[in-house]
Scaffold this motif. Structure first.
Motif, mmCIF file in Angstrom:
data_model
loop_
_atom_site.group_PDB
_atom_site.id
_atom_site.type_symbol
_atom_site.label_atom_id
_atom_site.label_comp_id
_atom_site.label_asym_id
_atom_site.label_seq_id
_atom_site.Cartn_x
_atom_site.Cartn_y
_atom_site.Cartn_z
ATOM 1 N N LYS A 99 -2.387 0.311 -4.407
ATOM 2 C CA LYS A 99 -2.263 -0.868 -3.569
ATOM 3 C C LYS A 99 -2.408 -2.076 -4.481
ATOM 4 O O LYS A 99 -3.040 -2.003 -5.541
ATOM 5 C CB LYS A 99 -3.333 -0.892 -2.475
ATOM 6 C CG LYS A 99 -4.757 -0.888 -2.986
ATOM 7 C CD LYS A 99 -5.744 -0.835 -1.837
ATOM 8 C CE LYS A 99 -7.183 -0.775 -2.364
ATOM 9 N NZ LYS A 99 -8.174 -0.723 -1.249
ATOM 10 N N THR B 31 0.862 -1.183 0.000
ATOM 11 C CA THR B 31 0.000 0.000 0.000
ATOM 12 C C THR B 31 0.896 1.230 0.000
ATOM 13 O O THR B 31 2.056 1.169 0.435
ATOM 14 C CB THR B 31 -0.920 0.050 1.236
ATOM 15 O OG1 THR B 31 -0.109 0.040 2.428
ATOM 16 C CG2 THR B 31 -1.871 -1.132 1.267
ATOM 17 N N THR C 197 -0.489 -3.327 -9.594
ATOM 18 C CA THR C 197 -1.835 -2.838 -9.320
ATOM 19 C C THR C 197 -2.700 -3.149 -10.528
ATOM 20 O O THR C 197 -2.296 -2.908 -11.664
ATOM 21 C CB THR C 197 -1.849 -1.316 -9.096
ATOM 22 O OG1 THR C 197 -1.046 -0.995 -7.964
ATOM 23 C CG2 THR C 197 -3.258 -0.810 -8.858
#
Length: 250
Positions: free
Chosen positions: A149, A137, A165
């Motif tokens: 994240k 994150t 991601t």
């Protein structure tokens, strides 16, 4: 008396409701549950939406992954231990083998909006107990709405670490080389940058991950030439190219 198809549909709706409750209670994503149960995200999404019936094999896998009963009258499976090996498509790494990477990192890359400036923020890499793999994150970004994240892949074949991601089919990828003796990692970030109007432009930048607290200069935000931390950050970020962790070609 309800028809068999109506009974199957009713049972499917009940299972879907229990699954949604478990996802909310455990605060895990649908992708994480699909990985734990070794089923595709598409299969899970269609079953939850009611567009496809749950198969017995899928329900059993979900019950084993969650360690809870989803079917009425079904014997509750023994509580399964939290997985300690990542899925094969992430590199099948064990938790013990990647414990060293779990940390908060000062992350440096070039500013996409201001030439010559450096953008600094924090990336946390941690083990997700429920999902059974590493996640990351981002925090302390001045554009917090765009904080990323996702999951972490670490295949043995390349020896690199990938922070990926994927949201609604849109991808961003950071590729990092092996850590240096001081635990720093360098590589390349590839993403999309907002251009004129609604235009999104593919863009890439060298990137540096420095264990938090390792550098005297540890501020975050947009760092410009002349700022107190700029010289130190520039030296660190330049290592990505100068030490051959990534290359640019035209």
């Amino acid at each position: 008396m309800p028809e068999p198809d109506e009974m199957r549909a009713a049972e499917g709706h009940a299972i879907a409701a229990r699954l949604r409750e478990e996802l909310a209670r455990r605060r895990i994503s649908r992708q994480a549950l699909a990985d734990m149960a070794r089923i595709s995200l598409s299969t899970l999404e269609k079953a939850l939406s009611g567009s496809r019936q749950f198969t017995l094999a899928t329900v059993i896998r979900l019950e084993e992954a969650l360690g809870t009963r989803l079917r009425d009258g079904a014997a509750a499976p023994e509580t399964a231990p939290a997985p300690d090996t990542a899925p094969e498509h992430m590199g099948a790494y064990s938790r013990a083998a990647v414990h060293w990477i779990e940390a908060d990192y000062l992350t440096l890359r070039a500013s996409f909006g201001e030439p010559g400036a450096i953008y600094a923020y924090v990336t946390r890499i941690f083990w997700d107990d429920a999902a059974g793999h590493l996640r990351f994150t981002e925090a302390e970004r001045i554009d917090g709405a765009f904080a990323q994240k996702g999951h972490v892949s670490m295949p043995n074949l390349s020896g690199h670490t990938y922070l990926a991601t994927c949201e609604a089919g849109q991808h961003r990828l950071i590729t990092l080389g092996r850590p240096t003796r001081d635990g720093c990692m360098f590589g390349l970030l590839a993403t999309l940058h907002a251009g004129t109007g609604s235009q999104l432009i593919p863009i890439a930048s060298p990137v540096a991950f420095v264990p938090r607290g390792q550098t005297k200069e540890s501020g975050t935000g947009l760092v410009r030439p002349g700022d107190p931390a700029f010289a130190a950050f520039r030296t660190i970020l330049d290592r990505a190219i100068n030490d051959d962790f990534c290359r640019f070609r035209q």
